[in-house]
Scaffold this motif. Structure first.
Motif, PDB file in Angstrom:
ATOM      1  N   THR A  48     -13.108 -48.968  61.912  1.00  0.00           N
ATOM      2  CA  THR A  48     -12.630 -48.331  63.146  1.00  0.00           C
ATOM      3  C   THR A  48     -12.943 -46.846  63.148  1.00  0.00           C
ATOM      4  N   SER A  49     -12.721 -46.196  62.016  1.00  0.00           N
ATOM      5  CA  SER A  49     -13.014 -44.772  61.896  1.00  0.00           C
ATOM      6  C   SER A  49     -14.497 -44.508  62.143  1.00  0.00           C
ATOM      7  N   TYR A  50     -15.346 -45.317  61.541  1.00  0.00           N
ATOM      8  CA  TYR A  50     -16.789 -45.147  61.714  1.00  0.00           C
ATOM      9  C   TYR A  50     -17.185 -45.310  63.179  1.00  0.00           C
ATOM     10  N   LEU A  51     -16.689 -46.350  63.810  1.00  0.00           N
ATOM     11  CA  LEU A  51     -17.046 -46.617  65.200  1.00  0.00           C
ATOM     12  C   LEU A  51     -16.569 -45.496  66.127  1.00  0.00           C
ATOM     13  N   LEU A  52     -15.333 -45.050  65.957  1.00  0.00           N
ATOM     14  CA  LEU A  52     -14.801 -43.989  66.813  1.00  0.00           C
ATOM     15  C   LEU A  52     -15.537 -42.669  66.603  1.00  0.00           C
ATOM     16  N   LEU A  54     -19.283 -38.729  68.615  1.00  0.00           N
ATOM     17  CA  LEU A  54     -20.429 -37.844  68.411  1.00  0.00           C
ATOM     18  C   LEU A  54     -21.516 -38.084  69.454  1.00  0.00           C
ATOM     19  N   VAL A  55     -21.818 -39.345  69.720  1.00  0.00           N
ATOM     20  CA  VAL A  55     -22.865 -39.664  70.694  1.00  0.00           C
ATOM     21  C   VAL A  55     -22.490 -39.134  72.074  1.00  0.00           C
ATOM     22  N   VAL A  56     -21.242 -39.328  72.474  1.00  0.00           N
ATOM     23  CA  VAL A  56     -20.800 -38.864  73.792  1.00  0.00           C
ATOM     24  C   VAL A  56     -20.878 -37.335  73.883  1.00  0.00           C
ATOM     25  N   ALA A 102     -23.563 -35.301  76.205  1.00  0.00           N
ATOM     26  CA  ALA A 102     -23.080 -34.375  77.235  1.00  0.00           C
ATOM     27  C   ALA A 102     -23.672 -32.982  77.028  1.00  0.00           C
ATOM     28  N   CYS A 103     -23.753 -32.538  75.782  1.00  0.00           N
ATOM     29  CA  CYS A 103     -24.332 -31.222  75.499  1.00  0.00           C
ATOM     30  C   CYS A 103     -25.821 -31.199  75.845  1.00  0.00           C
ATOM     31  N   ALA A 104     -26.522 -32.265  75.516  1.00  0.00           N
ATOM     32  CA  ALA A 104     -27.960 -32.322  75.800  1.00  0.00           C
ATOM     33  C   ALA A 104     -28.226 -32.339  77.301  1.00  0.00           C
ATOM     34  N   LYS A 105     -27.416 -33.074  78.047  1.00  0.00           N
ATOM     35  CA  LYS A 105     -27.618 -33.173  79.489  1.00  0.00           C
ATOM     36  C   LYS A 105     -27.154 -31.926  80.236  1.00  0.00           C
ATOM     37  N   SER A 106     -26.279 -31.138  79.633  1.00  0.00           N
ATOM     38  CA  SER A 106     -25.759 -29.961  80.324  1.00  0.00           C
ATOM     39  C   SER A 106     -26.817 -28.881  80.520  1.00  0.00           C
ATOM     40  N   GLY A 107     -27.782 -28.826  79.632  1.00  0.00           N
ATOM     41  CA  GLY A 107     -28.810 -27.796  79.734  1.00  0.00           C
ATOM     42  C   GLY A 107     -28.410 -26.463  79.122  1.00  0.00           C
ATOM     43  N   PHE A 111     -27.492 -26.108  75.905  1.00  0.00           N
ATOM     44  CA  PHE A 111     -27.695 -26.154  74.465  1.00  0.00           C
ATOM     45  C   PHE A 111     -29.135 -26.511  74.133  1.00  0.00           C
ATOM     46  N   GLU A 112     -29.601 -25.985  73.003  1.00  0.00           N
ATOM     47  CA  GLU A 112     -30.893 -26.375  72.447  1.00  0.00           C
ATOM     48  C   GLU A 112     -30.658 -27.611  71.589  1.00  0.00           C
ATOM     49  N   LEU A 113     -31.482 -28.611  71.743  1.00  0.00           N
ATOM     50  CA  LEU A 113     -31.236 -29.890  71.098  1.00  0.00           C
ATOM     51  C   LEU A 113     -31.415 -29.847  69.578  1.00  0.00           C
ATOM     52  N   LEU A 114     -32.502 -29.264  69.102  1.00  0.00           N
ATOM     53  CA  LEU A 114     -32.768 -29.265  67.660  1.00  0.00           C
ATOM     54  C   LEU A 114     -31.696 -28.520  66.859  1.00  0.00           C
ATOM     55  N   PRO A 115     -31.326 -27.291  67.239  1.00  0.00           N
ATOM     56  CA  PRO A 115     -30.254 -26.632  66.466  1.00  0.00           C
ATOM     57  C   PRO A 115     -28.892 -27.287  66.641  1.00  0.00           C
ATOM     58  N   LEU A 116     -28.734 -28.096  67.664  1.00  0.00           N
ATOM     59  CA  LEU A 116     -27.489 -28.834  67.839  1.00  0.00           C
ATOM     60  C   LEU A 116     -27.426 -30.021  66.878  1.00  0.00           C
ATOM     61  N   LEU A 117     -28.564 -30.653  66.631  1.00  0.00           N
ATOM     62  CA  LEU A 117     -28.607 -31.862  65.805  1.00  0.00           C
ATOM     63  C   LEU A 117     -28.816 -31.589  64.314  1.00  0.00           C
ATOM     64  N   LEU A 118     -29.574 -30.563  63.975  1.00  0.00           N
ATOM     65  CA  LEU A 118     -29.890 -30.313  62.566  1.00  0.00           C
ATOM     66  C   LEU A 118     -28.676 -30.119  61.659  1.00  0.00           C
ATOM     67  N   PRO A 119     -27.620 -29.436  62.090  1.00  0.00           N
ATOM     68  CA  PRO A 119     -26.471 -29.287  61.189  1.00  0.00           C
ATOM     69  C   PRO A 119     -25.843 -30.623  60.761  1.00  0.00           C
ATOM     70  N   LEU A 120     -26.058 -31.673  61.527  1.00  0.00           N
ATOM     71  CA  LEU A 120     -25.547 -32.983  61.120  1.00  0.00           C
ATOM     72  C   LEU A 120     -26.246 -33.479  59.857  1.00  0.00           C
ATOM     73  N   LEU A 121     -27.437 -32.965  59.594  1.00  0.00           N
ATOM     74  CA  LEU A 121     -28.185 -33.364  58.405  1.00  0.00           C
ATOM     75  C   LEU A 121     -27.856 -32.524  57.179  1.00  0.00           C
ATOM     76  N   PHE A 122     -27.111 -31.445  57.336  1.00  0.00           N
ATOM     77  CA  PHE A 122     -26.821 -30.539  56.226  1.00  0.00           C
ATOM     78  C   PHE A 122     -25.675 -31.023  55.335  1.00  0.00           C
ATOM     79  N   VAL A 123     -24.955 -32.047  55.753  1.00  0.00           N
ATOM     80  CA  VAL A 123     -23.781 -32.508  54.997  1.00  0.00           C
ATOM     81  C   VAL A 123     -24.192 -33.075  53.641  1.00  0.00           C
TER      82      VAL A 123
END
Length: 134
Positions: free
Chosen positions: A82-86, A91-93, A97-102, A104-116
Motif C-alpha cells: 500500500t505504501s509503495y502504491l500510494l 509522485l506521478v501525479v 502536474a509540474c511538467a504540464k504547468s510549464g 518547471f524544467e523537467l530534467l532538474p525536477l526528475l534527476l534528484p529522484l536518482l540521487f537517493v
C-alpha cells in the motif's frame, strides 16, 4: 537502536546526498550556461520530493517490520504494498502536474529522484565499523 532513530538517521544521510547531488547538478548547469531560476526551483522541488518519498518509504517499512514482529506478516506485506502504491501514484501525479504547468524544467525536477541510491551507498561506505555489526 529505536526504529524512529534509524529512519531519521537514514533520512538525514539521504538529505545530505540530495544536497550534494543537487549542488553538483546545478554546478553543471552553470558550467553549461543553462542555469536559471526555473532550474534551481525545479531541482529544489525534485529534491524535496525525493526526500519525502524516501522518508515515507522508511516509515512504512518500519511499520511493516513492527507488524511482522507481532506475527502479522500478511499485514506487514500489505502495508509495504500500500505504501509503495500510494507513494508511486502521488509522485506521478505531482510530477505530471509540474511538467504540464510549464513552470518547471523537467530534467532538474526528475534527476534528484536518482540521487537517493548513491547517497545511501556513500553513507554505507562511510559508516563506522561498529555500526555495521548488529
Amino acid at each position: 537502536m529505536d526504529s524512529r532513530k534509524i529512519v531519521l538517521k537514514e533520512t538525514s544521510i539521504v538529505a545530505v546526498g540530495e544536497v550534494l547531488g543537487i549542488a553538483l547538478m546545478l554546478g553543471i548547469y552553470a558550467l553549461l550556461h543553462r542555469f536559471s531560476g526555473r532550474v534551481a526551483y525545479s531541482a529544489a522541488l525534485g529534491g524535496v520530493l525525493a526526500l519525502l518519498n524516501f522518508f515515507l518509504m522508511a516509515v512504512g517499512t518500519s511499520l511493516a517490520a513492527d507488524k511482522a514482529e507481532a506475527q502479522n506478516v500478511k499485514g506487514g506485506q500489505a502495508a509495504i504494498q500500500t505504501s509503495y502504491l500510494l507513494r508511486l501514484v502521488g509522485l506521478v501525479v505531482i510530477l505530471f502536474a509540474c511538467a504540464k504547468s510549464g513552470y518547471f524544467e523537467l530534467l532538474p525536477l526528475l534527476l534528484p529522484l536518482l540521487f537517493v541510491r548513491p547517497a545511501l551507498a556513500l553513507g554505507e561506505f562511510f559508516r563506522k565499523k561498529e555500526e555495521k555489526t548488529p
